[in-house]
Design an enzyme around this catalytic site. Structure first.
Site, mmCIF file in Angstrom:
data_model
loop_
_atom_site.group_PDB
_atom_site.id
_atom_site.type_symbol
_atom_site.label_atom_id
_atom_site.label_comp_id
_atom_site.label_asym_id
_atom_site.label_seq_id
_atom_site.Cartn_x
_atom_site.Cartn_y
_atom_site.Cartn_z
ATOM 1 N N CYS A 180 -4.058 0.719 -2.718
ATOM 2 C CA CYS A 180 -3.907 -0.524 -1.969
ATOM 3 C C CYS A 180 -2.835 -1.420 -2.593
ATOM 4 C CB CYS A 180 -5.227 -1.288 -1.947
ATOM 5 S SG CYS A 180 -6.591 -0.419 -1.184
ATOM 6 N N GLU B 178 0.272 5.188 0.684
ATOM 7 C CA GLU B 178 -0.646 6.215 1.169
ATOM 8 C C GLU B 178 -0.225 7.605 0.689
ATOM 9 O OE1 GLU B 178 -2.075 3.914 5.223
ATOM 10 O OE2 GLU B 178 -0.866 5.712 5.431
ATOM 11 N N ASN C 240 0.823 -1.194 0.000
ATOM 12 C CA ASN C 240 0.000 0.000 0.000
ATOM 13 C C ASN C 240 0.863 1.253 0.000
ATOM 14 O OD1 ASN C 240 0.453 -0.961 2.753
ATOM 15 N ND2 ASN C 240 -0.993 0.575 3.475
ATOM 16 N N CYS D 243 -10.365 -3.370 -4.482
ATOM 17 C CA CYS D 243 -9.390 -4.374 -4.918
ATOM 18 C C CYS D 243 -10.098 -5.621 -5.449
ATOM 19 C CB CYS D 243 -8.447 -4.730 -3.777
ATOM 20 S SG CYS D 243 -7.299 -3.386 -3.393
ATOM 21 N N GLU E 228 -2.905 -4.608 -3.286
ATOM 22 C CA GLU E 228 -3.390 -5.523 -4.307
ATOM 23 C C GLU E 228 -3.458 -4.852 -5.671
ATOM 24 O OE1 GLU E 228 -4.546 -4.863 -1.268
ATOM 25 O OE2 GLU E 228 -5.928 -6.428 -0.569
ATOM 26 N N CYS F 139 -10.073 -5.219 0.011
ATOM 27 C CA CYS F 139 -11.209 -4.298 0.100
ATOM 28 C C CYS F 139 -12.080 -4.430 -1.159
ATOM 29 C CB CYS F 139 -10.711 -2.859 0.259
ATOM 30 S SG CYS F 139 -10.021 -2.136 -1.246
#
Length: 160
Positions: free
Chosen positions: A73, A64, A62, A115, A75, A112
């Site tokens: 993210c 940010e 990830n 993803c 993934e 999530c």
């Protein structure tokens, strides 16, 4: 009106040691990728390792951003890297690990919704299931045979 029941089955492993050696290796690569996450705001690192049909492993973590919607993210970082650098190659497995960067977490963390949708696009395009392994930083591991096990009502090009 009638009700429709959706059912899914996931495999649950008490620990990484119960998995085949190649799955253990992929999860360990995801654990390493997690340590390189840029997560100064959440302190929650996520790592992803993707196994391609030719044995290549693509990692992501990830990333940010102070402007929260601008991050990405693990993934999606990894799966978009596959699309950009290995177009047309079949994705066999995707391994995810997640937890606080300064501690441990023993609850499996699934991808999530965004993803899941991105994984669904790749699975749909390759017309082959992508096996998904997910865990915290230690402890139990869950395995889904396909993204449809985690996202049973997939939105795809058939709706466009």
């Amino acid at each position: 009106m009638k009700k429709i029941n959706l059912h899914t089955t996931l495999d649950h492993f008490e620990g990484i040691e119960e998995l085949p050696q190649n799955d253990q290796l992929l999860l360990r690569q995801a654990l390493e990728a997690r340590l390189r996450a840029y997560a100064p705001y959440s302190n929650f690192g996520v790592g992803c390792a993707i196994l391609l049909e030719d044995g290549t492993v693509v990692e992501g973590n990830n990333q940010e951003n102070a402007a929260y919607p601008s991050g990405l993210c693990a993934e999606r970082v990894a799966i978009f890297a596959v699309g950009a650098n290995h177009p047309g190659k079949i994705i066999k497995k995707l391994a995810i690990t997640a937890g606080p960067l300064d501690g441990s977490f023993d609850k499996p963390v699934p991808p999530c919704g965004s993803c899941r949708q991105s994984i669904a696009e790749f699975e749909n395009n390759q017309q082959q299931p992508i096996e998904i392994l997910f865990m915290g930083t230690q402890g139990a591991v869950m395995r889904a045979g396909s993204i449809s096990d985690l996202l049973p009502l997939i939105f795809d090009r058939d709706y466009l």
